[in-house]
Enzyme design. Structure first.
Site, mmCIF file in Angstrom:
data_model
loop_
_atom_site.group_PDB
_atom_site.id
_atom_site.type_symbol
_atom_site.label_atom_id
_atom_site.label_comp_id
_atom_site.label_asym_id
_atom_site.label_seq_id
_atom_site.Cartn_x
_atom_site.Cartn_y
_atom_site.Cartn_z
ATOM 1 N N ASP A 1 62.489 66.707 48.683
ATOM 2 C CA ASP A 1 63.205 67.963 48.657
ATOM 3 C C ASP A 1 62.844 68.683 49.960
ATOM 4 O OD1 ASP A 1 64.596 70.265 47.562
ATOM 5 O OD2 ASP A 1 62.618 71.110 47.186
ATOM 6 N N LEU A 2 63.651 69.651 50.372
ATOM 7 C CA LEU A 2 63.387 70.340 51.633
ATOM 8 C C LEU A 2 62.823 71.744 51.403
ATOM 9 C CD1 LEU A 2 66.575 69.188 53.587
ATOM 10 C CD2 LEU A 2 64.239 68.340 53.862
ATOM 11 N N ASP A 3 63.660 72.638 50.881
ATOM 12 C CA ASP A 3 63.243 74.029 50.690
ATOM 13 C C ASP A 3 62.048 74.130 49.737
ATOM 14 O OD1 ASP A 3 65.393 74.717 52.277
ATOM 15 O OD2 ASP A 3 66.677 75.318 50.601
ATOM 16 N N ASP B 1 59.362 70.666 44.681
ATOM 17 C CA ASP B 1 58.649 71.822 44.115
ATOM 18 C C ASP B 1 59.155 72.244 42.748
ATOM 19 O OD1 ASP B 1 60.379 74.723 44.549
ATOM 20 O OD2 ASP B 1 61.136 72.920 45.517
#
Length: 258
Positions: free
Chosen positions: A16-18, A208
Site C-alpha cells: 500500500d502507499l498512503d 496500514d
C-alpha cells in the site's frame, strides 16, 4: 516485529502507499486548506453574487451532497477517487448555476490542481532505503486505492507494477477499459499474482488498514504485514501474519526468500 501466523515462502511483496511508506494525513490536511482557498477564489470569479450572500465554505461538508449524488448515479465511481472527485466538482458547480461548459472546465481545473498537490511531498529516506534493498531480492508492486503519483514521488522505479483502483484504460487500440475495484476487493491482488505468475499465498501484502489491506489480502489468499504506525487505518478484523512497528523491519524478511 510481532508474529501472529507462520510465514511461508514469499516470492513477491506488494505495498500500500498512503500511510504505509509515508505519513499521508498531514499532506491531506494541507491539501484540504489549499482546495478550500482555491474554490473560494474560483467561485468569487464565477459567481461573485453568491459569496457575499451565502459565505460558503468549500470544505468536505460543502461538497458531500454532490459526491453522494455522483455515487447514486454511478455506484462504481466509489472505486475511482479521481473520477468521483471530478464529478463531485462538476455537479457542485452546476448546482450553483455555473453553465454546463464552464462546470466541465472548472471541475477539470480543480481536479488538476488537486492532483498537483497530491504528490507534492517527500517520501522518507527510510522508505527509499527499504524499497531499494528489497527490490534487489523480490519483485515489488504497489497496490493503492488512492491516486498519488509514484513517479513524482521518485519511488516508481522500485516497483515492477503499480496499480491504482478505478477505471482502467484499454491497453491496445480499440480495447475497452475495465474496473479495478478498491481493496478489500481481490481485484488488484489477483492481478498482481497473475502478472507475476505466482500463487496467491506467495505474495506478502504490506499495508496500514486492517480492513482494506489486511482483511482484503487475507481473503484473497495472500500473506500480510500490518503497519499501524500512523494510526489512521481501520482496525483489524482478522489477525495478520506479522505486525510491524516501522516499515524498515521488513528487511528481516529477506530470510524468507526461497
Amino acid at each position: 516485529m510481532r508474529f501472529y501466523r507462520r510465514l511461508t515462502t514469499i516470492k513477491a511483496i506488494s505495498f500500500d502507499l498512503d500511510d504505509t511508506l509515508y505519513n499521508n494525513r498531514p499532506v491531506m490536511l494541507a491539501i484540504e486548506k489549499q482546495m478550500l482557498q482555491y474554490f473560494t477564489e474560483r467561485f468569487a470569479l464565477l459567481l461573485p453574487e453568491l459569496v457575499p450572500k451565502l459565505k460558503p465554505i468549500f470544505n468536505r461538508r460543502f461538497w458531500a451532497p454532490y459526491r453522494q449524488q455522483a455515487l447514486a448515479a454511478t455506484p462504481d465511481l466509489s472505486h475511482d477517487v479521481v473520477r468521483v472527485r471530478y464529478e463531485t466538482y462538476r455537479l457542485g458547480l452546476l448546482a450553483h448555476n455555473v453553465s454546463a461548459e464552464d462546470a466541465v472546465q472548472e471541475a477539470q481545473a480543480g481536479l488538476d490542481f488537486f492532483i498537483s498537490l497530491r504528490s507534492d511531498f517527500t517520501v522518507p529516506k527510510a522508505s527509499h532505503e527499504l524499497l531499494a534493498s528489497l527490490s534487489k531480492e523480490f519483485p515489488l508492486v504497489a497496490i493503492s486505492n488512492g491516486n498519488v503519483n509514484t513517479k513524482t514521488l521518485g519511488i516508481a522505479h522500485y516497483f515492477q507494477h503499480i496499480y491504482h483502483a478505478g477505471f482502467q484504460r484499454g491497453t491496445n487500440h480499440g480495447e475497452s477499459g475495465h474496473l479495478l475495484r478498491q481493496k478489500p476487493a481481490a481485484d488488484m491482488f489477483t492481478l498482481v499474482c497473475q502478472q507475476l505468475t505466482i500463487p496467491m499465498e506467495q505474495l506478502l501484502h504490506v499495508g496500514d488498514c486492517g480492513f482494506a489491506d489486511i482483511y482484503g489480502a487475507l481473503n484473497a489468499g495472500c500473506q500480510t504485514a500490518w503497519l499501524p504506525q500512523y494510526g489512521v487505518g481501520k482496525k483489524l478484523q482478522q489477525l495478520p501474519h506479522i505486525e510491524l512497528t516501522q516499515v524498515s523491519e521488513l528487511l528481516q524478511l529477506l530470510d524468507y526468500k526461497q
